[in-house]
Motif scaffolding. Structure first.
Motif, mmCIF file in Angstrom:
data_model
loop_
_atom_site.group_PDB
_atom_site.id
_atom_site.type_symbol
_atom_site.label_atom_id
_atom_site.label_comp_id
_atom_site.label_asym_id
_atom_site.label_seq_id
_atom_site.Cartn_x
_atom_site.Cartn_y
_atom_site.Cartn_z
ATOM 1 N N HIS A 29 0.839 -1.197 0.000
ATOM 2 C CA HIS A 29 0.000 0.000 0.000
ATOM 3 C C HIS A 29 0.872 1.245 0.000
ATOM 4 O O HIS A 29 1.992 1.237 0.522
ATOM 5 N N ASP A 30 0.361 2.313 -0.559
ATOM 6 C CA ASP A 30 1.000 3.618 -0.416
ATOM 7 C C ASP A 30 0.701 4.174 0.972
ATOM 8 O O ASP A 30 -0.368 3.914 1.538
ATOM 9 N N GLU A 31 1.612 4.960 1.529
ATOM 10 C CA GLU A 31 1.374 5.562 2.842
ATOM 11 C C GLU A 31 0.121 6.419 2.832
ATOM 12 O O GLU A 31 -0.612 6.483 3.828
ATOM 13 N N GLN A 35 -3.559 5.358 3.898
ATOM 14 C CA GLN A 35 -4.042 5.363 5.272
ATOM 15 C C GLN A 35 -4.897 6.579 5.583
ATOM 16 O O GLN A 35 -5.673 6.566 6.541
ATOM 17 N N ARG A 36 -4.691 7.662 4.811
ATOM 18 C CA ARG A 36 -5.371 8.940 5.068
ATOM 19 C C ARG A 36 -5.180 9.356 6.533
ATOM 20 O O ARG A 36 -4.050 9.494 6.992
ATOM 21 N N ASN A 37 -6.268 9.526 7.287
ATOM 22 C CA ASN A 37 -6.165 9.989 8.665
ATOM 23 C C ASN A 37 -5.944 8.839 9.656
ATOM 24 O O ASN A 37 -5.856 9.073 10.852
ATOM 25 N N PHE A 38 -5.891 7.610 9.179
ATOM 26 C CA PHE A 38 -5.591 6.466 10.040
ATOM 27 C C PHE A 38 -4.083 6.224 10.075
ATOM 28 O O PHE A 38 -3.332 6.766 9.258
ATOM 29 N N ARG A 39 -3.665 5.387 11.022
ATOM 30 C CA ARG A 39 -2.282 4.936 11.081
ATOM 31 C C ARG A 39 -2.316 3.417 11.226
ATOM 32 O O ARG A 39 -2.955 2.898 12.143
ATOM 33 N N GLY A 40 -1.651 2.726 10.310
ATOM 34 C CA GLY A 40 -1.603 1.280 10.359
ATOM 35 C C GLY A 40 -2.797 0.603 9.709
ATOM 36 O O GLY A 40 -2.865 -0.630 9.687
ATOM 37 N N TRP A 41 -3.728 1.377 9.181
ATOM 38 C CA TRP A 41 -4.917 0.838 8.521
ATOM 39 C C TRP A 41 -5.167 1.610 7.227
ATOM 40 O O TRP A 41 -5.068 2.841 7.195
ATOM 41 N N VAL A 42 -5.499 0.861 6.185
ATOM 42 C CA VAL A 42 -5.822 1.454 4.885
ATOM 43 C C VAL A 42 -7.306 1.789 4.859
ATOM 44 O O VAL A 42 -8.154 0.950 5.179
ATOM 45 N N GLN A 43 -7.612 3.010 4.474
ATOM 46 C CA GLN A 43 -9.001 3.468 4.487
ATOM 47 C C GLN A 43 -9.688 3.142 3.163
ATOM 48 O O GLN A 43 -9.142 3.392 2.083
ATOM 49 N N LEU A 74 -8.885 4.053 -1.105
ATOM 50 C CA LEU A 74 -8.730 3.117 -2.222
ATOM 51 C C LEU A 74 -9.775 3.377 -3.298
ATOM 52 O O LEU A 74 -9.476 3.293 -4.502
ATOM 53 N N MET A 75 -11.003 3.697 -2.891
ATOM 54 C CA MET A 75 -12.054 3.962 -3.866
ATOM 55 C C MET A 75 -11.712 5.182 -4.720
ATOM 56 O O MET A 75 -11.887 5.169 -5.951
ATOM 57 N N GLU A 76 -11.241 6.236 -4.080
ATOM 58 C CA GLU A 76 -10.922 7.458 -4.818
ATOM 59 C C GLU A 76 -9.650 7.272 -5.647
ATOM 60 O O GLU A 76 -9.464 7.935 -6.677
ATOM 61 N N LYS A 77 -8.796 6.368 -5.208
ATOM 62 C CA LYS A 77 -7.538 6.113 -5.929
ATOM 63 C C LYS A 77 -7.774 5.345 -7.221
ATOM 64 O O LYS A 77 -7.142 5.597 -8.239
#
Length: 300
Positions: free
Chosen positions: A278-280, A283-291, A295-298
């Protein structure tokens, strides 16, 4: 008056990094008190939710979706307020500054409570009269808001800054009570362990995940179901009926297809972050978790 925090889901990954989703209920007047900007997003069939950009729940680390009074039928709103009316928990005496240190006492305290009650009863009568005239709920419910509660779904991995500001002697008493209730809910919450590729899905039960393996992709359609329920801040529809899975899928797909993209409810689903895969920024505003929203907007 109700100030509650309920753990909807708590998850931890292999590294011990935790993510929590809470359902909060608290007086709308503290939500509005510190609210300096609000975006209200709407959909057909009475779906309304708010993505809060600032205010009581504002913290860069928190993802949140909140109920809107524009979505609730007037009679249901009135019934909820009559059953559980809002009133201050601390009747502060007037003084300079933002914090009231001393409480009203004696006849002044009783007079203040009486006046609040009169205003409450008057607003109920005005709301009923407007409803009888035929005014839309987005108008009628607004005058009820000082006496109403709001339901908010919030998800985060980083809580320290929020609690440092809200669980503080200088915070409004109702705000501090909410922060303390949130802490207690998180301490008491059962925590599920998720492996890489699994998803933190608020409002989706383990039974639903098991039942639809092979029928619905739990990392696809059930994320849509989770987002729909987060948008409503409930398993229930705005008229108080339990939604069907098909209704939730349809609602989630409408959110996905809408332009502009109604993205906030998709922030609450998350999967363990894999460095190098995953790209850093995933995670957006999370740490250690992909939001999920990232991913949807990506990839859309």
């Amino acid at each position: 008056m109700t100030i509650t925090a309920t753990s909807i889901l708590a998850s931890v990954d292999d590294t011990g990094k935790r993510i929590d989703t809470l359902l909060l209920r608290y007086p709308r007047f503290i939500h509005a008190e510190e609210l300096t900007h609000r975006i209200i997003e709407t959909q057909p069939e009475c779906l309304f939710y708010e993505a809060i950009a600032d205010g009581l729940m504002y913290c860069d680390d928190l993802s949140r979706s909140a109920s809107s009074s524009r979505a609730v039928p007037v009679l249901r709103m009135i019934a909820d307020i009559e059953r559980d009316p809002v009133a201050p928990s601390f009747w502060g005496a007037n003084q300079a500054g933002m914090q009231a240190k001393q409480e009203l006492a004696g006849t002044a305290l009783q007079a203040a409570k009486d006046r609040w009650g009169i205003a409450f009863r008057d607003m109920i009568e005005h709301a009923k009269a407007l409803a009888n005239i035929g005014a839309h709920k987005q108008i009628v419910n607004r005058i009820l808001e000082p006496f109403a509660h709001i339901n908010v779904v919030v998800t985060a991995t980083e809580w320290d800054n929020f609690f440092a500001l809200r669980d503080h002697a200088d915070a409004q008493p109702e705000i501090r009570a909410l922060a303390q209730a949130m802490k207690m809910a998180m301490l008491a919450a059962p925590v599920q362990h998720l492996d890489l590729g699994q998803w933190h899905l608020p409002f989706v039960s383990p039974d639903e995940i098991r039942a639809h393996q092979g029928h619905m992709d739990p990392t696809g359609n059930l994320r849509i179901v989770s987002a729909a329920r987060c948008a409503r801040t409930s398993y229930l529809t705005h008229d108080g009926r339990k939604s069907s899975l098909d209704e939730d899928v349809a609602l989630g797909e409408r959110l996905t297809r809408s332009r502009p993209f109604h993205a906030s409810p998709f922030e609450h689903s998350a999967s363990p972050y894999v460095p190098g895969f995953h790209d850093e920024t995933d995670q957006r505003n999370f740490r250690g978790w992909v939001q999920n929203r990232a991913l949807m907007e990506k990839y859309q």
